[in-house]
Design a protein around this motif. Structure first.
Motif, short mmCIF file in Angstrom:
data_model
loop_
_atom_site.label_atom_id
_atom_site.label_comp_id
_atom_site.label_asym_id
_atom_site.label_seq_id
_atom_site.Cartn_x
_atom_site.Cartn_y
_atom_site.Cartn_z
N GLY A 17 -6.41 -7.16 15.26
CA GLY A 17 -5.47 -8.02 14.45
C GLY A 17 -6.02 -7.91 13.08
N GLY A 18 -7.12 -7.44 12.88
CA GLY A 18 -7.53 -6.95 11.52
C GLY A 18 -6.97 -6.10 10.72
N LYS A 19 -7.26 -5.76 9.42
CA LYS A 19 -6.58 -4.84 8.52
C LYS A 19 -6.66 -3.56 8.97
N ASP A 20 -7.66 -2.73 9.39
CA ASP A 20 -7.92 -1.66 9.89
C ASP A 20 -6.69 -1.11 11.13
N SER A 21 -6.98 -2.15 12.42
CA SER A 21 -6.19 -1.77 13.47
C SER A 21 -4.66 -2.06 13.00
N THR A 22 -4.44 -2.95 12.18
CA THR A 22 -2.79 -3.48 11.69
C THR A 22 -2.29 -2.35 10.99
N ALA A 23 -3.07 -1.95 10.14
CA ALA A 23 -2.40 -0.61 9.28
C ALA A 23 -2.42 0.48 10.20
N MET A 24 -3.29 0.95 11.13
CA MET A 24 -3.19 1.92 11.74
C MET A 24 -1.91 1.76 12.82
N GLY A 44 -10.54 -15.35 22.39
CA GLY A 44 -10.52 -16.86 22.27
C GLY A 44 -11.18 -17.31 21.15
N LEU A 45 -11.65 -16.50 20.25
CA LEU A 45 -12.48 -16.82 19.08
C LEU A 45 -12.17 -16.43 17.79
N GLU A 46 -10.78 -16.37 17.70
CA GLU A 46 -10.02 -15.61 16.43
C GLU A 46 -9.46 -17.02 15.50
N PHE A 47 -9.48 -16.99 14.36
CA PHE A 47 -8.90 -18.04 13.42
C PHE A 47 -7.53 -18.08 14.00
N PRO A 48 -6.83 -19.27 13.66
CA PRO A 48 -5.66 -19.65 13.92
C PRO A 48 -4.63 -18.66 13.33
N GLN A 49 -4.82 -18.34 12.04
CA GLN A 49 -4.12 -17.50 11.41
C GLN A 49 -4.00 -16.22 11.91
N MET A 50 -4.86 -15.73 12.46
CA MET A 50 -5.07 -14.46 13.28
C MET A 50 -4.10 -14.31 14.50
N TYR A 51 -3.99 -15.33 15.23
CA TYR A 51 -2.69 -15.43 16.38
C TYR A 51 -1.57 -15.53 15.75
N LYS A 159 -10.01 -0.50 2.06
CA LYS A 159 -9.20 -1.21 0.93
C LYS A 159 -7.91 -0.52 1.11
N ASP A 160 -7.82 0.84 1.46
CA ASP A 160 -6.29 1.10 1.61
C ASP A 160 -5.64 0.53 2.78
N CYS A 161 -6.36 0.44 3.93
CA CYS A 161 -5.74 -0.42 4.87
C CYS A 161 -5.23 -1.77 4.59
N LEU A 162 -6.08 -2.44 3.69
CA LEU A 162 -5.67 -3.80 3.60
C LEU A 162 -4.49 -3.80 2.68
N ASP A 163 -4.61 -2.99 1.56
CA ASP A 163 -3.45 -2.70 0.75
C ASP A 163 -2.02 -2.38 1.22
N TYR A 164 -2.28 -1.56 2.33
CA TYR A 164 -1.11 -1.19 3.05
C TYR A 164 -0.41 -2.13 3.56
N CYS A 165 -1.20 -3.00 4.26
CA CYS A 165 -0.82 -4.30 4.82
C CYS A 165 -0.32 -5.23 4.11
N TYR A 166 -0.72 -5.55 3.01
CA TYR A 166 -0.26 -6.38 2.10
C TYR A 166 1.05 -5.95 1.26
N GLU A 167 1.07 -4.52 1.31
CA GLU A 167 2.52 -4.05 0.66
C GLU A 167 3.64 -4.45 1.68
N ARG A 168 3.37 -4.29 3.03
CA ARG A 168 4.23 -4.56 4.05
C ARG A 168 4.46 -6.23 4.57
N GLY A 169 3.75 -6.91 3.55
CA GLY A 169 4.32 -8.51 3.77
C GLY A 169 3.00 -9.16 4.85
N TYR A 170 2.20 -8.38 5.32
CA TYR A 170 1.12 -9.17 6.30
C TYR A 170 -0.17 -9.58 5.35
N ASP A 171 -0.13 -10.91 5.33
CA ASP A 171 -1.36 -11.26 4.73
C ASP A 171 -2.23 -12.10 5.38
N TRP A 172 -2.32 -12.55 6.74
CA TRP A 172 -2.97 -13.35 7.63
C TRP A 172 -3.34 -14.47 7.08
#
Length: 268
Positions: A17-24, A44-51, A159-172
């Motif tokens: 669910g994090g930036k790297d696996s999401t970008a992948m 069961g230990l993720e932040f609400p925003q992650m779910y 950093k590339d992964c986070l930017d990639y996700c932000y560019e596609r509208g995913y900001d957690w």
């Protein structure tokens, strides 16, 4: 089976669910890599925003997201499950629960994630050859062991992964603007700044940490228990209001006095 007698391949991506696996996962789909399903192992230990993020991603992907979860859950292993100790004279012998994980014993990862995924895939491997994609970034080569690592092949850094996700509208929901890394909210391996943020931004989760520690036998961290962190963070807030520093010998001398510790300690 293929005509040559070999097993049919199934392509699976592991999604934390994090930036790297999401970008992948997003790029696998965008570039048309073979992908049959995505696995999200819920601790069961993720932040609400992650779910919320995973649910949104699930709706956007053209392949199913298989949700996996260890049946007994984190709290059972933390407080109740007692492993057999090979050494009967071990200081841990007879103590209930696994207690908090540490740098040398990340039992939570192995029990709540790795073992769960391996059990699921072991069933599929009876019929299929599994090609598993793992979302480790190109600037983490020490973590590359086996499997397929598309981010490494693409040369994508964290950093590339986070930017990639932000560019596609995913900001957690802003999680990565609060934390450098977004993992289980109760991880003892977090830095002090992340724990300050957890206490400030997610007070209900911080209260659960305080409650769990009253029920287990190992301190949350080597340097501070959760209760001691609560004392420290309150003291820091007090000092900041008074315009005083929260570093230096004076600060630590008074802090350790409040904690009932004797002698000088390394500044942390």
């Amino acid at each position: 089976m293929h005509e040559d007698g070999g097993k049919e391949k199934l392509y699976a991506a592991s999604l934390s669910g994090g930036k790297d696996s999401t970008a992948m996962v997003l790029r696998l789909v965008e570039e048309g890599w073979p992908l049959d399903f995505v696995m999200f192992c819920d601790t069961g230990l993720e932040f609400p925003q992650m779910y919320e993020h995973v649910e949104r991603l699930e709706k956007a992907l053209p392949v199913p997201v298989v949700r996996l979860k260890e049946g007994k859950g984190f709290e059972y292993y933390l407080l109740h499950y007692t492993p057999e100790r090979k050494d009967p004279d071990s200081p841990y012998a007879g103590k209930p629960g696994m207690s908090w994980a540490g740098p040398r014993n990340r039992w939570c990862t192995s029990v709540l994630k790795t073992a769960v995924i391996n059990r699921y895939l072991s069933g599929l491997r009876k019929k299929y050859e599994i090609v598993q994609y793992i979302g480790i970034a190109a600037d983490e080569p020490q973590r590359v062991r086996e499997y397929r690592y598309p981010l490494v092949e693409w040369g994508m850094t964290e950093k590339d992964c986070l930017d990639y996700c932000y560019e596609r509208g995913y900001d957690w929901g802003g999680l990565y603007r609060l934390f450098d890394r977004v993992s289980c909210w109760c991880c003892p391996l977090q830095g002090l700044e992340e724990l300050r943020t957890l206490r400030r931004e997610f007070p209900e989760l911080w209260e659960r940490l305080l409650e769990w520690e009253t029920q287990t036998w190992r301190d949350f961290r080597k340097d501070f228990s959760v209760q001691e962190l609560e004392v420290r963070f309150r003291f820091e807030e007090e000092r900041i209001r008074e315009g005083k520093r929260i570093r230096g010998k004076e600060f630590f001398k008074e802090l350790y006095g409040r904690l009932g510790r004797d002698g000088d300690r390394t500044e942390i």
